[in-house]
Design a protein around this motif. Structure first.
Motif, mmCIF file in Angstrom:
data_model
loop_
_atom_site.group_PDB
_atom_site.id
_atom_site.type_symbol
_atom_site.label_atom_id
_atom_site.label_comp_id
_atom_site.label_asym_id
_atom_site.label_seq_id
_atom_site.Cartn_x
_atom_site.Cartn_y
_atom_site.Cartn_z
ATOM 1 N N GLY A 398 0.793 -1.225 0.000
ATOM 2 C CA GLY A 398 0.000 0.000 0.000
ATOM 3 C C GLY A 398 0.822 1.269 0.000
ATOM 4 N N PHE A 399 2.026 1.227 -0.559
ATOM 5 C CA PHE A 399 2.882 2.414 -0.588
ATOM 6 C C PHE A 399 2.154 3.550 -1.297
ATOM 7 C CE2 PHE A 399 6.359 5.155 -1.915
ATOM 8 C CZ PHE A 399 7.234 5.093 -0.836
ATOM 9 N N ALA A 400 2.098 4.709 -0.668
ATOM 10 C CA ALA A 400 1.324 5.826 -1.187
ATOM 11 C C ALA A 400 1.922 6.357 -2.492
ATOM 12 C CB ALA A 400 1.266 6.950 -0.162
ATOM 13 N N PRO A 401 1.123 6.464 -3.562
ATOM 14 C CA PRO A 401 1.648 6.945 -4.853
ATOM 15 C C PRO A 401 2.283 8.324 -4.768
ATOM 16 C CG PRO A 401 -0.540 5.982 -5.118
ATOM 17 C CD PRO A 401 -0.293 6.062 -3.652
ATOM 18 N N GLU A 402 1.761 9.164 -3.879
ATOM 19 C CA GLU A 402 2.313 10.513 -3.781
ATOM 20 C C GLU A 402 3.726 10.520 -3.195
ATOM 21 O OE1 GLU A 402 -0.453 9.957 -0.146
ATOM 22 O OE2 GLU A 402 -0.426 9.424 -2.285
ATOM 23 N N ASN A 403 4.169 9.375 -2.675
ATOM 24 C CA ASN A 403 5.515 9.290 -2.095
ATOM 25 C C ASN A 403 6.535 8.662 -3.036
ATOM 26 O OD1 ASN A 403 4.730 10.452 0.340
ATOM 27 N ND2 ASN A 403 4.209 8.492 1.264
ATOM 28 N N LEU A 404 6.166 8.455 -4.300
ATOM 29 C CA LEU A 404 7.086 7.775 -5.212
ATOM 30 C C LEU A 404 8.362 8.578 -5.459
ATOM 31 C CD1 LEU A 404 4.609 6.249 -7.821
ATOM 32 C CD2 LEU A 404 6.164 4.993 -6.300
ATOM 33 N N ASP A 405 8.287 9.905 -5.356
ATOM 34 C CA ASP A 405 9.509 10.701 -5.426
ATOM 35 C C ASP A 405 10.184 10.683 -4.056
ATOM 36 O OD1 ASP A 405 10.190 11.634 -7.976
ATOM 37 O OD2 ASP A 405 8.570 13.100 -7.942
ATOM 38 N N CYS A 406 10.672 9.504 -3.701
ATOM 39 C CA CYS A 406 11.323 9.349 -2.405
ATOM 40 C C CYS A 406 12.731 8.813 -2.619
ATOM 41 C CB CYS A 406 10.534 8.419 -1.487
ATOM 42 S SG CYS A 406 10.546 6.692 -2.011
ATOM 43 N N LEU A 407 13.512 8.871 -1.581
ATOM 44 C CA LEU A 407 14.843 8.281 -1.609
ATOM 45 C C LEU A 407 14.988 7.401 -0.382
ATOM 46 C CD1 LEU A 407 17.648 8.241 -3.058
ATOM 47 C CD2 LEU A 407 18.390 9.835 -1.302
ATOM 48 N N CYS A 408 15.479 6.200 -0.604
ATOM 49 C CA CYS A 408 15.694 5.250 0.486
ATOM 50 C C CYS A 408 17.182 4.923 0.604
ATOM 51 C CB CYS A 408 14.887 3.973 0.257
ATOM 52 S SG CYS A 408 15.174 2.695 1.497
ATOM 53 N N ILE A 409 17.686 5.039 1.809
ATOM 54 C CA ILE A 409 19.026 4.564 2.149
ATOM 55 C C ILE A 409 18.855 3.412 3.123
ATOM 56 C CG2 ILE A 409 21.209 5.138 3.297
ATOM 57 C CD1 ILE A 409 20.796 8.037 2.381
ATOM 58 N N ILE A 410 19.457 2.276 2.815
ATOM 59 C CA ILE A 410 19.374 1.168 3.756
ATOM 60 C C ILE A 410 20.707 1.015 4.482
ATOM 61 C CG2 ILE A 410 17.453 -0.093 2.750
ATOM 62 C CD1 ILE A 410 19.323 -1.753 1.169
ATOM 63 N N VAL A 411 20.587 0.673 5.754
ATOM 64 C CA VAL A 411 21.720 0.615 6.673
ATOM 65 C C VAL A 411 21.860 -0.830 7.148
ATOM 66 C CG1 VAL A 411 22.730 1.573 8.768
ATOM 67 C CG2 VAL A 411 21.109 2.947 7.429
ATOM 68 N N PHE A 412 23.051 -1.378 7.035
ATOM 69 C CA PHE A 412 23.317 -2.767 7.423
ATOM 70 C C PHE A 412 24.289 -2.790 8.598
ATOM 71 C CE2 PHE A 412 22.619 -2.441 2.919
ATOM 72 C CZ PHE A 412 21.999 -3.598 2.485
ATOM 73 N N TYR A 413 24.054 -3.690 9.548
ATOM 74 C CA TYR A 413 25.117 -3.929 10.525
ATOM 75 C C TYR A 413 25.845 -5.219 10.181
ATOM 76 C CZ TYR A 413 22.318 -7.158 13.574
ATOM 77 O OH TYR A 413 21.583 -8.190 14.101
ATOM 78 N N TYR A 414 27.157 -5.204 10.428
ATOM 79 C CA TYR A 414 28.036 -6.290 9.992
ATOM 80 C C TYR A 414 28.633 -7.045 11.181
ATOM 81 C CZ TYR A 414 28.078 -5.846 4.929
ATOM 82 O OH TYR A 414 27.725 -5.914 3.598
ATOM 83 N N ASN A 415 29.233 -8.187 10.870
ATOM 84 C CA ASN A 415 29.980 -8.993 11.835
ATOM 85 C C ASN A 415 29.135 -9.427 13.022
ATOM 86 O OD1 ASN A 415 32.640 -8.625 10.445
ATOM 87 N ND2 ASN A 415 32.205 -6.492 10.951
ATOM 88 N N ALA A 416 27.899 -9.849 12.753
ATOM 89 C CA ALA A 416 27.020 -10.306 13.827
ATOM 90 C C ALA A 416 27.707 -11.385 14.657
ATOM 91 C CB ALA A 416 25.720 -10.842 13.244
ATOM 92 N N GLN A 417 27.656 -11.226 15.968
ATOM 93 C CA GLN A 417 28.238 -12.204 16.873
ATOM 94 C C GLN A 417 27.224 -13.248 17.330
ATOM 95 O OE1 GLN A 417 31.693 -12.169 17.581
ATOM 96 N NE2 GLN A 417 31.476 -10.752 15.852
ATOM 97 N N ALA A 418 25.939 -12.922 17.248
ATOM 98 C CA ALA A 418 24.919 -13.909 17.573
ATOM 99 C C ALA A 418 25.031 -15.079 16.593
ATOM 100 C CB ALA A 418 23.527 -13.292 17.501
ATOM 101 N N ARG A 419 24.852 -16.270 17.110
ATOM 102 C CA ARG A 419 24.859 -17.466 16.268
ATOM 103 C C ARG A 419 23.479 -18.107 16.322
ATOM 104 N NH1 ARG A 419 29.120 -15.226 15.660
ATOM 105 N NH2 ARG A 419 31.151 -16.206 15.229
ATOM 106 N N GLY A 420 22.815 -18.137 15.165
ATOM 107 C CA GLY A 420 21.513 -18.773 15.090
ATOM 108 C C GLY A 420 21.645 -20.249 14.766
#
Length: 564
Positions: A398-420
């Motif tokens: 349901g992303f709003a059409p009026e927001n299509l002129d948007c910019l997204c930056i995604i942020v990642f964290y690295y070297n996870a110490q948790a072991r699944g």
């Protein structure tokens, strides 16, 4: 009567196709069988560069996995997509082609005691895989990308490079990142990824490259069988002699190589009676080899989004994504010659890997084992990543059409110490395992997540960025540690970089499942070559690492069996 081959490879993702191609193209031409659970993925329309973000939504190309409820992420079940069909996850991923850090491979070699995994031989294999296209659009100068010819390959089966046309707001954003303290890096695949780069894509001329390209044209001595999920390995005592797929048996005179990935390889092993004894007995699977490390050690990279609507005229995204006729016309143009908006929009990202200032003085860092602290302090090892121009509108219902002129930056964290871990939850070999990656499950992971997001916020608050911002669509409510971590809990996503569930190590290591020659310890004639064996969490998006893992395994098999 069962068919017999020299080698059987299970799984046709980057690792599996690399193993199969390396064996089939050896001088002595052994008979190789490649088994794939999914279909052929033959339709060229699946390779539209700008639609690389959509293929993972195709149910027949995706295993459709979800995580178990994540304790540290508001008990959310999180998408855990895996590719299905020829090409595996390379047919549904987002086209990031990154090699990681040279120190990743030095660490891999140290852990397993084998120089074959050091940077120099690994880099040579990367170069053999690619045909690198260095061309940039005429409007974009070498300031943003200046890869050295000596660092890349020119005759490999994978065509990689930069998009032929960039969105207009991309170079200015790279300048803002530079001014904010995230300097430009001319080539993230040089062995040192630190800094801000233009993305090297697993695409060229508007067309996605996939692992299927490694076996095209198909060698005569390579047999490929699709729609053939493998339920178990056939054992005679402690020797693997074949595999079973939907009641049909295939036999191998030499070796079986499992390349089904970090989620499916442990499943095949466990249903073959190789795995944690208590899990097998609980589901009445006869124990062939008690191996408690199988399914343990699951690691991943995680991300969260920062999304802002931009002033009219600063991007052209709304005019394209908001106009079905424009998108249809662009698809017609792409089918004609691979050009047009579908080879421009969402085809090029800004991407960068960075160290966190002050991380080494935190109590969370001090609490790490000495070897991990040493690794994280090496000069090319990043602590977090940012990527720009992620087409977030395709990922939000349901992303709003009026927001299509948007910019997204995604942020990642690295070297996870948790072991699944991945664990059996059924005696049915076609039922998925339970996947618990334990996101944010370690104090160090939470520290890095908080500080990474805080660093990224410096970019969107830089005056040259904020002057064109209309509103925040997605981002944290405030700047405190609690608010930043709370935002991670609410929005965290897997990067689909699952690693480590059948870890490579030295004989005698408690957590080792395979040795440095990819052999399953305790079982003759069975190897694993995919991201499940990789004993580090590479500093990159892992498809390239999966390819080079397969190439390395094939090289070792060719040498061992005298196939050259």
């Amino acid at each position: 009567m069962a068919s017999t081959y020299d080698f059987i490879v299970v799984g046709s993702g980057p690792a599996g196709c690399a193993v199969a191609a390396g064996l089939a193209n050896a001088a002595k031409k052994p008979k190789v069988l490649l088994l794939e659970a999914g279909g052929n993925n033959e339709d060229k329309n699946l390779r539209v560069d700008g639609q690389r973000w959509l293929t993972f939504q195709k149910q027949d190309m995706n295993w459709g996995y979800k995580t178990a409820p994540q304790e540290y992420c508001d008990n959310r079940e999180i998408d855990y997509s895996r590719g299905k069909g020829l090409g595996g996850s390379s047919a549904i991923n987002f086209g990031v082609y990154s090699w990681g850090a040279r120190d990743d491979y030095e660490e891999w070699a140290r852990i397993v005691g084998d120089d074959a995994f050091k940077w120099e031989p690994i880099q040579a294999r990367f170069k053999s895989l690619e045909t690198f296209h260095r061309e940039l659009p005429p409007t974009v100068g070498s300031k943003y990308a200046a890869p050295k010819e000596s660092d890349h390959g020119s005759s490999g089966p994978l065509h990689v490079g930069f998009a032929a046309e960039f969105e207009t707001d991309l170079p200015p954003l790279l300048d803002i990142l530079d001014k904010t303290g995230f300097p430009l890096n001319p080539d993230h695949n040089s062995g040192n990824p630190l800094g801000t780069s233009l993305l090297i894509n697993s695409a060229y001329n508007g067309v996605r490259s996939t692992a299927k390209d490694l076996i095209t044209p198909q060698p005569e001595n390579l047999t490929v069988v699709t729609n053939a999920p493998v339920q178990r390995v056939i054992l005679e005592g402690k020797k693997a002699v074949g595999v079973e797929s939907n009641g049909k048996k295939y036999l191998a005179s030499k070796d079986i190589i499992l390349s089904a990935g970090s989620l499916n390889t442990p499943q095949i092993l466990m249903h073959s009676g190789i795995g944690p004894k208590e899990q097998l007995e609980k589901h009445n699977i006869p124990v062939a080899l008690a191996q408690p490390a199988i399914g343990q050690g699951l690691r991943d990279h995680m991300f969260c989004p920062l999304v802002y609507t931009r002033k009219a005229g600063t991007t052209a995204r709304a005019g394209f994504y908001g106009d079905q006729a424009a998108m249809d016309a662009a698809l017609t143009q792409w089918r004609k010659d691979g050009t047009g908006p579908w080879s421009k929009f969402a085809c090029e990202l800004g991407i960068g890997w960075y160290k966190l200032p002050g991380l080494e003085s935190t109590p969370e860092f001090a609490a790490l084992p000495p070897a991990e602290r040493a690794y994280l302090s090496k000069p090319t090892i990043p602590h977090f990543e940012m990527a720009t121009h992620f087409p977030i509108h395709w990922f939000v219902p349901g992303f709003a059409p009026e927001n299509l002129d948007c910019l997204c930056i995604i942020v990642f964290y690295y070297n996870a110490q948790a072991r699944g871990q991945v664990t059996l939850q059924s005696a049915d070999p076609d039922a998925p395992l339970r996947f618990d990656p334990c996101f944010l499950g370690d104090a160090f992971d939470r520290r890095v997540a908080i500080d990474s997001l805080r660093e990224a916020l410096k970019v969107v608050r830089h005056e040259e960025f904020s002057r064109d911002t209309v509103a925040q669509i997605a981002g944290p409510a405030g700047d405190s540690d609690e608010e930043l971590l709370g935002y991670w809990r609410q929005t965290i996503s897997s990067s689909w970089h699952m690693t480590g569930t059948a870890k490579m190590g030295r004989t005698g290591d408690a957590d080792a499942v395979v040795d440095a020659d990819f052999r399953v310890l305790g079982i003759e004639g069975l190897r694993v070559a995919d991201m499940s064996v990789v004993p580090i969490l590479p500093s990159c998006h892992i498809q390239a690492v999966a390819y080079v893992t397969g190439v390395t395994c094939a090289e070792k098999l060719v040498k061992e069996y005298g196939l050259a």
